[in-house]
Design a protein around this motif. Sequence first.
Motif, PDB file in Angstrom:
ATOM      1  N   SER A  85      40.229  29.942  43.799  1.00 53.12           N
ATOM      2  CA  SER A  85      40.792  31.288  43.987  1.00 53.12           C
ATOM      3  C   SER A  85      40.788  32.077  42.688  1.00 53.12           C
ATOM      4  O   SER A  85      40.575  33.300  42.694  1.00 53.12           O
ATOM      5  CB  SER A  85      42.217  31.191  44.536  1.00 53.12           C
ATOM      6  N   LEU A 141      37.281  33.370  42.128  1.00 56.52           N
ATOM      7  CA  LEU A 141      36.999  34.466  43.054  1.00 56.52           C
ATOM      8  C   LEU A 141      37.826  35.707  42.737  1.00 56.52           C
ATOM      9  O   LEU A 141      37.381  36.840  42.984  1.00 56.52           O
ATOM     10  CB  LEU A 141      37.268  34.009  44.488  1.00 56.52           C
ATOM     11  N   ALA A 142      39.027  35.514  42.181  1.00 56.33           N
ATOM     12  CA  ALA A 142      39.843  36.667  41.779  1.00 56.33           C
ATOM     13  C   ALA A 142      39.174  37.433  40.636  1.00 56.33           C
ATOM     14  O   ALA A 142      39.227  38.673  40.592  1.00 56.33           O
ATOM     15  CB  ALA A 142      41.238  36.209  41.370  1.00 56.33           C
ATOM     16  N   ASP A 188      35.942  37.576  40.247  1.00 56.70           N
ATOM     17  CA  ASP A 188      34.871  38.309  40.937  1.00 56.70           C
ATOM     18  C   ASP A 188      35.412  39.568  41.601  1.00 56.70           C
ATOM     19  O   ASP A 188      34.788  40.641  41.551  1.00 56.70           O
ATOM     20  CB  ASP A 188      34.222  37.421  41.999  1.00 56.70           C
ATOM     21  N   GLU A 189      36.572  39.440  42.233  1.00 55.31           N
ATOM     22  CA  GLU A 189      37.184  40.577  42.922  1.00 55.31           C
ATOM     23  C   GLU A 189      37.541  41.699  41.945  1.00 55.31           C
ATOM     24  O   GLU A 189      37.285  42.885  42.214  1.00 55.31           O
ATOM     25  CB  GLU A 189      38.434  40.105  43.669  1.00 55.31           C
ATOM     26  N   ALA A 243      34.451  43.451  40.899  1.00 53.58           N
ATOM     27  CA  ALA A 243      33.957  44.306  41.980  1.00 53.58           C
ATOM     28  C   ALA A 243      34.765  45.593  42.073  1.00 53.58           C
ATOM     29  O   ALA A 243      34.238  46.644  42.473  1.00 53.58           O
ATOM     30  CB  ALA A 243      34.014  43.548  43.306  1.00 53.58           C
ATOM     31  N   ARG A 244      36.037  45.530  41.685  1.00 50.68           N
ATOM     32  CA  ARG A 244      36.878  46.725  41.672  1.00 50.68           C
ATOM     33  C   ARG A 244      36.621  47.591  40.448  1.00 50.68           C
ATOM     34  O   ARG A 244      37.165  48.695  40.347  1.00 50.68           O
ATOM     35  CB  ARG A 244      38.348  46.327  41.676  1.00 50.68           C
ATOM     36  N   ALA A 273      41.348  33.757  51.709  1.00 55.93           N
ATOM     37  CA  ALA A 273      40.826  35.030  51.223  1.00 55.93           C
ATOM     38  C   ALA A 273      41.975  35.986  50.896  1.00 55.93           C
ATOM     39  O   ALA A 273      41.920  36.729  49.898  1.00 55.93           O
ATOM     40  CB  ALA A 273      39.901  35.649  52.268  1.00 55.93           C
ATOM     41  N   VAL A 328      43.264  34.994  47.566  1.00 49.36           N
ATOM     42  CA  VAL A 328      42.407  35.493  46.487  1.00 49.36           C
ATOM     43  C   VAL A 328      42.737  36.951  46.180  1.00 49.36           C
ATOM     44  O   VAL A 328      42.879  37.341  45.008  1.00 49.36           O
ATOM     45  CB  VAL A 328      40.919  35.345  46.863  1.00 49.36           C
ATOM     46  N   ARG A 329      42.862  37.762  47.221  1.00 51.32           N
ATOM     47  CA  ARG A 329      43.181  39.185  46.998  1.00 51.32           C
ATOM     48  C   ARG A 329      44.555  39.344  46.356  1.00 51.32           C
ATOM     49  O   ARG A 329      44.738  40.177  45.452  1.00 51.32           O
ATOM     50  CB  ARG A 329      43.123  39.946  48.327  1.00 51.32           C
ATOM     51  N   ALA A 377      44.247  38.380  42.756  1.00 58.03           N
ATOM     52  CA  ALA A 377      43.553  39.450  42.026  1.00 58.03           C
ATOM     53  C   ALA A 377      44.505  40.622  41.763  1.00 58.03           C
ATOM     54  O   ALA A 377      44.509  41.196  40.660  1.00 58.03           O
ATOM     55  CB  ALA A 377      42.333  39.910  42.821  1.00 58.03           C
TER      56      ALA A 377
END
Length: 393
Positions: free
Chosen positions: A91, A94-95, A97-98, A101-102, A377, A380-381, A384
């Motif tokens: 997580s 992936l955070a 990555d998130e 992406a933001r 998921a 993860v959000r 993030a």
Amino acid sequence: MGFRDLWDEIAPIGRDPETLGYLRYAFTQPEQHLRDWFKDQAAQRDLILEEDGNGNLFAWWGAGDDAVLTGSHFDSVPHGGAYDGPLGVVSALLAVDELRARGVTPVKPIAIGVFAEEEGSRFGLACLGSRLLTGAVDAEAAAALRDRDGVTLAEAMGATPKGHRPDLLARFGCFVELHVEQGRSLVDSERAVGVASAIWPHGRWRLDFTGEANHAGTTLMADRHDPMLTFAYTVLAANKEARLRGCHATIGRVAVEPNATNAIPARVSAWLDARAATTSAVDDLVAAVSSRASERAARDGTRVSLTAESVSGETQFDVALRDRIGALLQDAPVLPTGAGHDAGVLSAYLPTAMLFVRNPTGVSHSPAEFAADADCAAGVRALADVLEELSCR
């Protein structure tokens, strides 16, 4: 890359094909495979990897101090579940990555930590990596710890651990650990993500029962000094004392000598896991179990001794950090936990918080441990969001 894509890369590693549980003990091949995988993932994200000399790994996004630390561990209990530990590491990756992406560029560094021997399944001391890092355990004493095959920690690591790293600790401003929930509170609240309030006091004690080895066929029942009887009584006594006091007591590991079908044992060693809402309740529980065992040993003509191996006091997570995160996550449920974590060790040295992801089975330390992809998921959000809040403001 979505959660399932990254999760599937590690899912087969260390999985027993018969039980479907995981055998990812610290510094063994499966755990090393996961550590190598993490190093590769860090490199793919241009994160700077650092090893602290205690078996812990840190992947840095950005330089400087007052960093926001996240992450968890890879090691497992024997035949444990997939999510306990690795979910927090995956997580965290992936955070990052998130956030990218933001279009987020952190003002403070973000570090992802992978801590060694969190479960204590190999060397008997839980949260060993974080305890070494913080100086909560002596490095020389830790180096001499042995696993069930007689291998020392130093031998497993290939070096003596460095121990206390105040220079590294000083670079962290706070720690947020994401973890699968080890219970059903989030199921009952119908929320995918929650925030921890506290960790119950808990510990592990070794009980050594000694008696007299003898022949199973020729020794009269009245002439026996059988430590197995004292042990069996103690298991029942621990269960009763815990239930009466509203505590938790578990004896889940035992070793018998000589371990022969046709011989009365000479020695039985067992490990008591005790947990309660307060330190005094744990102390009272352990004292009661010890007293009941001693009383029975006197009747059986055996002996019993109690040795503390790992004891952790009550952990109250940083209230301001907890409330800040709870508000950010739209008043996420706040719940305590009876499970120990590296976050509990680190909380004595820097502000610390935990996020929990819903576990519909409520089961942990078992192959039945589970979290739905959609909830992971959501975790993860949420992580993030927390990392963005803490690193950019």
